[in-house]
Design a protein around this motif. Structure first.
Motif, PDB file in Angstrom:
ATOM      1  N   ILE A 171      47.881  67.133  77.767  1.00 54.99           N
ATOM      2  CA  ILE A 171      47.193  68.078  78.638  1.00 54.99           C
ATOM      3  C   ILE A 171      46.371  69.035  77.773  1.00 54.99           C
ATOM      4  O   ILE A 171      46.857  69.529  76.740  1.00 54.99           O
ATOM      5  N   SER A 172      45.162  69.278  78.202  1.00 51.87           N
ATOM      6  CA  SER A 172      44.281  70.162  77.453  1.00 51.87           C
ATOM      7  C   SER A 172      44.909  71.548  77.308  1.00 51.87           C
ATOM      8  O   SER A 172      45.386  72.131  78.289  1.00 51.87           O
ATOM      9  N   GLY A 173      44.924  72.041  76.070  1.00 54.21           N
ATOM     10  CA  GLY A 173      45.489  73.362  75.834  1.00 54.21           C
ATOM     11  C   GLY A 173      46.940  73.351  75.404  1.00 54.21           C
ATOM     12  O   GLY A 173      47.468  74.379  74.949  1.00 54.21           O
ATOM     13  N   HIS A 174      47.607  72.217  75.544  1.00 53.57           N
ATOM     14  CA  HIS A 174      48.991  72.123  75.086  1.00 53.57           C
ATOM     15  C   HIS A 174      49.009  71.961  73.564  1.00 53.57           C
ATOM     16  O   HIS A 174      48.225  71.218  72.994  1.00 53.57           O
ATOM     17  N   ASN A 175      49.942  72.678  72.936  1.00 54.14           N
ATOM     18  CA  ASN A 175      49.972  72.715  71.476  1.00 54.14           C
ATOM     19  C   ASN A 175      50.875  71.656  70.856  1.00 54.14           C
ATOM     20  O   ASN A 175      50.709  71.304  69.699  1.00 54.14           O
ATOM     21  N   SER A 176      51.852  71.209  71.608  1.00 50.15           N
ATOM     22  CA  SER A 176      52.854  70.310  71.054  1.00 50.15           C
ATOM     23  C   SER A 176      52.854  68.975  71.777  1.00 50.15           C
ATOM     24  O   SER A 176      52.663  68.917  72.993  1.00 50.15           O
ATOM     25  N   LEU A 177      53.069  67.919  71.012  1.00 49.99           N
ATOM     26  CA  LEU A 177      53.106  66.573  71.575  1.00 49.99           C
ATOM     27  C   LEU A 177      54.316  65.842  71.042  1.00 49.99           C
ATOM     28  O   LEU A 177      54.642  65.941  69.851  1.00 49.99           O
ATOM     29  N   PHE A 178      54.976  65.099  71.909  1.00 55.08           N
ATOM     30  CA  PHE A 178      56.234  64.441  71.587  1.00 55.08           C
ATOM     31  C   PHE A 178      56.166  62.972  71.991  1.00 55.08           C
ATOM     32  O   PHE A 178      55.626  62.641  73.043  1.00 55.08           O
TER      33      PHE A 178
ATOM     34  N   GLU B 138      65.318  59.037  73.301  1.00 62.26           N
ATOM     35  CA  GLU B 138      65.372  59.363  71.873  1.00 62.26           C
ATOM     36  C   GLU B 138      64.036  59.983  71.461  1.00 62.26           C
ATOM     37  O   GLU B 138      62.982  59.394  71.716  1.00 62.26           O
ATOM     38  N   LEU B 139      64.092  61.129  70.820  1.00 58.00           N
ATOM     39  CA  LEU B 139      62.873  61.739  70.284  1.00 58.00           C
ATOM     40  C   LEU B 139      62.497  61.021  68.994  1.00 58.00           C
ATOM     41  O   LEU B 139      63.293  60.951  68.060  1.00 58.00           O
ATOM     42  N   LEU B 140      61.291  60.486  68.964  1.00 58.42           N
ATOM     43  CA  LEU B 140      60.834  59.762  67.773  1.00 58.42           C
ATOM     44  C   LEU B 140      60.131  60.696  66.804  1.00 58.42           C
ATOM     45  O   LEU B 140      60.443  60.732  65.615  1.00 58.42           O
ATOM     46  N   ILE B 141      59.154  61.443  67.313  1.00 55.84           N
ATOM     47  CA  ILE B 141      58.353  62.315  66.463  1.00 55.84           C
ATOM     48  C   ILE B 141      57.746  63.413  67.317  1.00 55.84           C
ATOM     49  O   ILE B 141      57.563  63.241  68.526  1.00 55.84           O
ATOM     50  N   TYR B 142      57.401  64.511  66.662  1.00 58.47           N
ATOM     51  CA  TYR B 142      56.911  65.685  67.372  1.00 58.47           C
ATOM     52  C   TYR B 142      55.810  66.317  66.530  1.00 58.47           C
ATOM     53  O   TYR B 142      55.969  66.484  65.320  1.00 58.47           O
ATOM     54  N   PHE B 143      54.697  66.651  67.176  1.00 59.51           N
ATOM     55  CA  PHE B 143      53.566  67.317  66.532  1.00 59.51           C
ATOM     56  C   PHE B 143      53.414  68.711  67.107  1.00 59.51           C
ATOM     57  O   PHE B 143      53.605  68.924  68.319  1.00 59.51           O
ATOM     58  N   ASN B 144      53.030  69.640  66.275  1.00 61.04           N
ATOM     59  CA  ASN B 144      52.637  70.963  66.739  1.00 61.04           C
ATOM     60  C   ASN B 144      51.272  71.284  66.139  1.00 61.04           C
ATOM     61  O   ASN B 144      51.120  71.227  64.909  1.00 61.04           O
ATOM     62  N   ASN B 145      50.311  71.599  66.986  1.00 62.74           N
ATOM     63  CA  ASN B 145      48.928  71.819  66.527  1.00 62.74           C
ATOM     64  C   ASN B 145      48.452  70.677  65.625  1.00 62.74           C
ATOM     65  O   ASN B 145      47.876  70.897  64.550  1.00 62.74           O
ATOM     66  N   ASN B 146      48.725  69.462  66.063  1.00 60.43           N
ATOM     67  CA  ASN B 146      48.283  68.210  65.426  1.00 60.43           C
ATOM     68  C   ASN B 146      49.028  67.873  64.140  1.00 60.43           C
ATOM     69  O   ASN B 146      48.737  66.845  63.524  1.00 60.43           O
ATOM     70  N   VAL B 147      49.952  68.683  63.731  1.00 60.95           N
ATOM     71  CA  VAL B 147      50.673  68.447  62.485  1.00 60.95           C
ATOM     72  C   VAL B 147      52.063  67.893  62.803  1.00 60.95           C
ATOM     73  O   VAL B 147      52.773  68.462  63.638  1.00 60.95           O
TER      74      VAL B 147
ATOM     75  N   ASN C 281      43.426  64.565  66.462  1.00 63.26           N
ATOM     76  CA  ASN C 281      42.865  65.776  67.064  1.00 63.26           C
ATOM     77  C   ASN C 281      43.760  66.227  68.220  1.00 63.26           C
ATOM     78  O   ASN C 281      44.742  65.538  68.555  1.00 63.26           O
ATOM     79  N   ALA C 282      43.405  67.330  68.810  1.00 63.87           N
ATOM     80  CA  ALA C 282      44.276  67.929  69.827  1.00 63.87           C
ATOM     81  C   ALA C 282      44.345  67.125  71.115  1.00 63.87           C
ATOM     82  O   ALA C 282      45.170  67.418  71.972  1.00 63.87           O
ATOM     83  N   SER C 283      43.495  66.138  71.278  1.00 63.37           N
ATOM     84  CA  SER C 283      43.441  65.432  72.552  1.00 63.37           C
ATOM     85  C   SER C 283      43.837  63.971  72.455  1.00 63.37           C
ATOM     86  O   SER C 283      43.642  63.208  73.405  1.00 63.37           O
ATOM     87  N   PHE C 284      44.439  63.572  71.328  1.00 66.57           N
ATOM     88  CA  PHE C 284      44.726  62.144  71.193  1.00 66.57           C
ATOM     89  C   PHE C 284      45.830  61.908  70.172  1.00 66.57           C
ATOM     90  O   PHE C 284      45.834  62.497  69.085  1.00 66.57           O
ATOM     91  N   SER C 285      46.736  60.994  70.517  1.00 68.68           N
ATOM     92  CA  SER C 285      47.779  60.599  69.581  1.00 68.68           C
ATOM     93  C   SER C 285      48.061  59.111  69.755  1.00 68.68           C
ATOM     94  O   SER C 285      47.892  58.560  70.851  1.00 68.68           O
ATOM     95  N   THR C 286      48.479  58.471  68.680  1.00 70.30           N
ATOM     96  CA  THR C 286      48.866  57.074  68.739  1.00 70.30           C
ATOM     97  C   THR C 286      50.234  56.886  68.121  1.00 70.30           C
ATOM     98  O   THR C 286      50.631  57.605  67.202  1.00 70.30           O
ATOM     99  N   LEU C 287      50.951  55.909  68.652  1.00 68.31           N
ATOM    100  CA  LEU C 287      52.214  55.449  68.079  1.00 68.31           C
ATOM    101  C   LEU C 287      52.037  53.959  67.795  1.00 68.31           C
ATOM    102  O   LEU C 287      51.709  53.198  68.709  1.00 68.31           O
ATOM    103  N   LYS C 288      52.212  53.591  66.546  1.00 70.45           N
ATOM    104  CA  LYS C 288      51.966  52.217  66.141  1.00 70.45           C
ATOM    105  C   LYS C 288      53.253  51.573  65.651  1.00 70.45           C
ATOM    106  O   LYS C 288      54.050  52.217  64.930  1.00 70.45           O
ATOM    107  N   ILE C 289      53.451  50.333  66.034  1.00 64.07           N
ATOM    108  CA  ILE C 289      54.594  49.555  65.547  1.00 64.07           C
ATOM    109  C   ILE C 289      54.019  48.301  64.878  1.00 64.07           C
ATOM    110  O   ILE C 289      53.303  47.525  65.496  1.00 64.07           O
TER     111      ILE C 289
END
Lengths: 114, 112
Positions: free
Chosen positions: A26-33, A44-53, A71-79
């Motif tokens: 969601i636009s404006g959200h700082n954390s992604l899980f 199970e929590l795999l990984i967590y980002f805060n401000n893209n880090v 970037n703040a609007s996109f994340s990928t999980l690769k296997i």
């Protein structure tokens, strides 16, 4: 807002193939899980980002799993390579860093590795 | 360390009966507590957060700091309440405290 958007909704792949799951928070959200859900292990929590880090990747099962947030609007999980035991529903969630608010989850990607 | 315990994996009640889903937590500071619901094969949805003290779909939950509990209650269960319910906890300071720690979930079945 369209909420947290994940793609694809379903993925069937053969063992050994590379799989890439995508998430738009969601636009404006700082954390992604990234979470994985199975009948045996639950959520199970795999990984967590805060401000893209990446902040906490201790839940990533092994080196075959990797996640990026360019970037703040996109994340990928690769296997790579995928294995049958990776079959699960993978959820992405995002939240604001302001207190009192929970996560908003995406609809998930149902991954089947045959 | 953050921990959330939901002692019941399965809970079955009849329509119209009261229901209580238990949740206990362990956290050294002042936590934020949430309940999420997941209907069959759907996304997890936020049901309640303790800070708002609201009632959603007839469900309520009270934070009891003395007993470190955040039980979810509904006086009269409906068949459409059948779902998986997750209790979750978040810290209240920055960094990794912003992650939610989930319990294992309780599968509620409301029988006709």
């Amino acid at each position: 807002d369209a909420g947290v958007i994940q793609s694809p909704r379903h993925e069937v792949t053969e063992m050994g193939q590379e799989v890439t799951l995508r998430c738009k928070p969601i636009s404006g959200h700082n954390s992604l899980f990234w979470y994985r859900q199975t009948m045996m292990r639950g959520l199970e929590l795999l990984i967590y980002f805060n401000n893209n880090v990446p902040i906490d990747d201790s839940g990533m099962p092994e080196d075959r799993f990797s996640a990026k947030m360019p970037n703040a609007s996109f994340s990928t999980l690769k296997i790579q390579p995928s294995e049958p035991r990776d079959s699960a529903v993978y959820f992405c969630a995002s939240r604001t860093n302001r207190g009192g608010y929970g996560y908003t989850f995406g609809s998930g990607t149902r991954l089947t590795v045959v | 360390a953050q921990r959330v315990t939901q002692p019941e994996k399965l809970l079955s009640v009849f329509k119209g009966a009261p229901v209580e889903l238990k949740c206990n937590y362990s956290y050294s500071g002042s936590p934020e507590l949430f309940w999420y619901v997941q209907y069959s094969r759907q996304r997890l949805q936020l049901l309640l957060r303790h800070i708002s003290r609201e009632s959603i779909k007839g469900f309520t939950a009270d934070l009891n700091k003395g007993e470190t509990s955040f039980h979810l209650k509904k006086p009269f269960a409906q068949e459409e309440d059948s779902a998986m319910y997750y209790c979750a906890l978040s810290g209240t300071s920055g960094g990794s405290n912003y992650k939610l720690t989930f319990g294992k979930g309780t599968l509620l079945t409301v029988n006709p």
